[in-house]
Design a protein around this motif. Structure first.
Motif, short mmCIF file in Angstrom:
data_model
loop_
_atom_site.label_atom_id
_atom_site.label_comp_id
_atom_site.label_asym_id
_atom_site.label_seq_id
_atom_site.Cartn_x
_atom_site.Cartn_y
_atom_site.Cartn_z
N LEU A 366 0.80 -1.23 0.00
CA LEU A 366 0.00 0.00 0.00
C LEU A 366 0.83 1.28 0.00
CD1 LEU A 366 -2.76 -1.07 2.57
CD2 LEU A 366 -2.85 -1.16 0.07
N GLY A 367 2.13 1.15 0.30
CA GLY A 367 2.98 2.33 0.21
C GLY A 367 3.27 2.98 1.56
N LEU A 368 4.17 3.97 1.51
CA LEU A 368 4.66 4.63 2.72
C LEU A 368 3.56 5.36 3.47
CD1 LEU A 368 7.07 5.45 4.49
CD2 LEU A 368 7.43 7.39 2.95
N LYS A 369 2.65 6.02 2.75
CA LYS A 369 1.60 6.80 3.41
C LYS A 369 0.72 5.90 4.27
CE LYS A 369 -0.69 10.68 3.98
NZ LYS A 369 -0.07 11.85 4.63
N ALA A 370 0.42 4.70 3.78
CA ALA A 370 -0.46 3.80 4.52
C ALA A 370 0.21 3.30 5.80
CB ALA A 370 -0.86 2.61 3.64
N VAL A 371 1.48 2.87 5.71
CA VAL A 371 2.14 2.34 6.90
C VAL A 371 2.40 3.45 7.91
CG1 VAL A 371 4.55 2.56 6.11
CG2 VAL A 371 3.90 0.70 7.66
N SER A 372 2.64 4.67 7.44
CA SER A 372 2.81 5.81 8.35
C SER A 372 1.51 6.07 9.11
CB SER A 372 3.22 7.07 7.59
OG SER A 372 4.45 6.89 6.94
N LEU A 373 0.40 6.00 8.39
CA LEU A 373 -0.90 6.24 9.02
C LEU A 373 -1.21 5.18 10.07
CD1 LEU A 373 -3.55 7.81 9.18
CD2 LEU A 373 -4.42 6.38 7.31
#
Length: 478
Positions: A366-373
Motif C-alpha cells: 500500500l505504500g509509505l503513506k499507509a504504513v505511516s498512518l
C-alpha cells in the motif's frame, strides 16, 4: 552528467523502517545528551571527529539523503565537512544546569529538523553546561546501533587505552532474546507461543482500527506532536532496582521498570484527577523492541558486517504494554507482580516480530503513506511511549574528558508522555518529555516515579527481612 549517473549507480536504498522515520507523521531524530566533567575543547572535538572519518568507514554517517524522480529515498556517499555538523552554544546558564540542558533538548524535539544538504547528524556543544548533544536521524539507525557507535569513541576511565566492555544483559534490555525469551517445553510451550502471539497481534490490529484508551489527564492525540514540550529527568540507582527485583523470583530490570511506570502513573493521576477515574482503568504504552538475533550492545564493527546477526540500522518491532490505574493504598509490590505477569506473556509471543513484518508488508503493498498512518493511529490510540537502553557499566572518558551522565530522548510524538531510560555506571536516568499544555508539572511526575521505586524497594526489603526471619525460625525449630 556522467558523474551524476555514476553516483546514482552507487546509491543505496533506505530500509523500510528508515523510510518510515522520514515520513511527515513520524519524522524522528534521536537525541543523546552526554555530560562531561571538564570544559569542552572545541578544537579537540573537531579533531577527534575528523580522525574518526579518516580511519573508519561508516556509510550512513557520510551519506546524503537523496530522492529520485519517483520520490524514493536513497543514501549517496559524500564528503563530510565536520565544521557544518558542529553547533557551538555559548550562551551562559542563568539557573540550574540540568534545567537549561533539558529546556534546550525540549526545544529541539519539536522545532529543529536536520538539514538534508548534509549527512543527517549534528553535534551541539553546550559550553556553559559541559554537555555534548548528539542528534542523529532515526533513519540512520536505532538506539542499539547509535549507543554501540558512541562507545567506539569512548575509553575506560581507569584504563585510558582500553575500549569499554560490550556486555549484553539478557532480560534487562528490550531485545528479542531478553524481552522475548522463548520457553522450551515441547508441544505445550509451542501452543502458548501461538496463543499469545495471536492474542497480542489481534490486539495490535484492533488498536489500529478503533480501540483507544479512555481520556485521562495525561492523554495526547492527533496533532499533539506539534505542541510545545517540557523535559525533565527522573534519576534512579540500578542497585535499588536490583533490590526490588530480588523480591520476586526471576524478575528482571524491565519488570521493575514497568511496575514502577504503572505505579508512578497511578500516583500522578491521583494528584490530578483521582475522583473521575475508574479503578483498574487501562493505560496503554508502546515499546519498541530490538528483534536482532544477537541481543544487547555490540561492537560497532560487527554491526557493520554483512553477515552479522546484529546488523546496523533499525531492527525493532512494536509491542503494547497495558498498565492499570489503582488508587493509593495498594500493595507496592503488587504493581511489580502484575508487570512481571504481563511481560512473561509478552515473552512468549512473537508480537514484535509480527508488527515489524506487518509494517513491511503494508509498505510494499500500500505504500509509505499507509504504513505511516497505521503507526500514527497506534500512537494516537495509546497513552505513552517507553524505552530502556542498557548502557556501559563502567565509568568512561571521551577525548580524555570524564563522562558524568548519558541520557536519550527523541522527537515529539502524538503521546503527551514519552519516557526513555538509559543506564550508565550504576545509574539509570529517564528522560520524561511531556506536552506542557497537557502536563504542566513534569517534575511532579518525575518525583512520582522516583518515590515509587523507593516505596517498592522498602516493601521488597521488608519481604526479604521477613523471609530471613522465617528461615531462621525454621532452622531453630528443627
Amino acid at each position: 552528467m556522467a558523474m551524476d549517473l555514476q553516483e546514482a549507480k552507487n546509491d543505496e536504498p533506505l530500509t523500510p523502517t528508515g523510510r518510515l522515520f522520514l515520513s511527515p507523521e513520524l519524522h524522528q531524530v534521536i537525541t543523546g545528551a552526554m555530560g562531561v566533567k571538564d570544559p569542552i575543547d572545541i578544537s579537540l572535538v573537531k579533531s577527534e571527529i575528523t580522525n574518526f572519518f579518516l580511519t573508519h568507514d561508516y556509510p550512513r554517517l557520510s551519506c546524503l539523503l537523496v530522492r529520485d524522480h519517483n520520490g524514493v529515498e536513497y543514501w549517496r556517499k559524500t564528503h563530510v565537512d565536520v565544521d557544518r555538523h558542529i553547533v557551538v552554544v555559548d550562551s551562559p546558564s542563568d539557573g540550574d544546569s540540568e534545567d537549561a540542558v533539558n529546556e534546550y533538548l525540549a526545544d529541539l524535539a519539536v522545532s529543529s529538523p536536520l538539514r538534508t544538504d548534509k549527512p543527517l547528524w549534528e553535534i551541539h556543544l553546550l559550553m556553559a553546561q559541559n554537555c555534548v548533544v548528539f542528534r542523529v536521524h532515526h533513519a540512520l539507525g536505532d538506539g542499539i546501533s547509535l549507543m554501540s557507535l558512541f562507545l567506539s569513541f569512548c575509553r575506560k576511565a581507569d584504563d585510558p587505552n582500553s575500549l569499554p566492555d560490550i556486555v549484553s544483559y539478557p532480560g534487562n534490555s528490550t531485545n528479542s532474546r531478553g524481552m522475548y525469551r522463548r520457553e522450551r517445553g515441547g508441544l505445550w510451550a509451542f501452543v502458548k507461543v501461538v496463543w499469545f502471539t495471536v492474542v497480542f497481534v489481534v490486539g495490535l490490529i484492533v488498536r489500529i482500527l478503533w480501540v483507544r484508551d479512555k481520556r485521562t489527564a495525561v492523554s495526547g492525540g492527533a496533532g499533539v506532536e506539534l505542541w510545545p514540550r517540557k523535559l525533565v529527568t527522573a534519576k534512579f540507582l540500578l542497585e535499588d532496582m536490583k533490590v526490588v527485583k530480588k523480591a520476586i523470583p526471576e524478575a528482571t530490570i524491565n519488570d521493575v521498570l514497568f511496575g514502577m511506570i504503572s505505579s508512578g502513573l497511578s500516583r500522578y493521576l491521583d494528584l490530578r484527577s483521582a475522583k473521575s477515574l475508574q479503578e483498574g482503568l487501562q493505560i496503554t504504552g508502546v515499546a519498541m523492541v530490538n528483534i536482532r538475533q544477537q541481543p544487547g550492545l555490540q561492537d560497532v564493527l560487527s554491526l557493520m558486517r554483512n553477515n552479522s546477526k546484529a546488523r546496523w540500522g533499525n531492527k525493532f518491532g512494536m509491542i503494547l504494554l497495558p498498565t492499570y490505574y489503582h488508587r493509593g493504598g495498594n500493595d507496592p509490590l503488587q504493581y511489580l507482580k502484575t508487570a512481571k505477569a504481563m511481560i512473561n506473556r509478552k515473552k512468549l509471543s512473537l508480537e514484535a516480530h509480527f508488527s515489524y513484518k506487518i509494517g513491511d508488508f503494508v509498505l510494499s503493498v500500500l505504500g509509505l503513506k499507509a504504513v505511516s498512518l497505521l503507526n500514527y493511529r497506534i500512537l494516537c490510540n495509546t497513552t505513552f511511549t517507553i524505552s530502556n537502553l542498557v548502557g556501559p557499566r563502567e565509568k568512561l572518558t571521551i577525548a580524555g574528558n570524564p563522562v558524568t551522565y548519558l541520557r536519550a530522548n527523541n522527537s515529539s510524538l502524538p503521546h503527551a508522555i514519552t519516557m526513555h531510560m538509559a543506564s550508565y555506571a550504576g545509574r539509570a536516568d529517564m528522560q520524561i518529555m511531556v506536552a506542557r499544555d497537557i502536563i504542566p508539572d513534569p517534575k511532579v511526575l518525575a518525583k512520582c516515579f522516583e518515590d515509587t521505586l523507593l516505596e517498592i524497594k522498602e516493601a521488597a526489603a521488608a519481604v526479604a527481612v521477613a523471609a530471613a526471619a522465617t528461615k531462621l525460625l525454621e532452622e531453630n525449630v528443627s
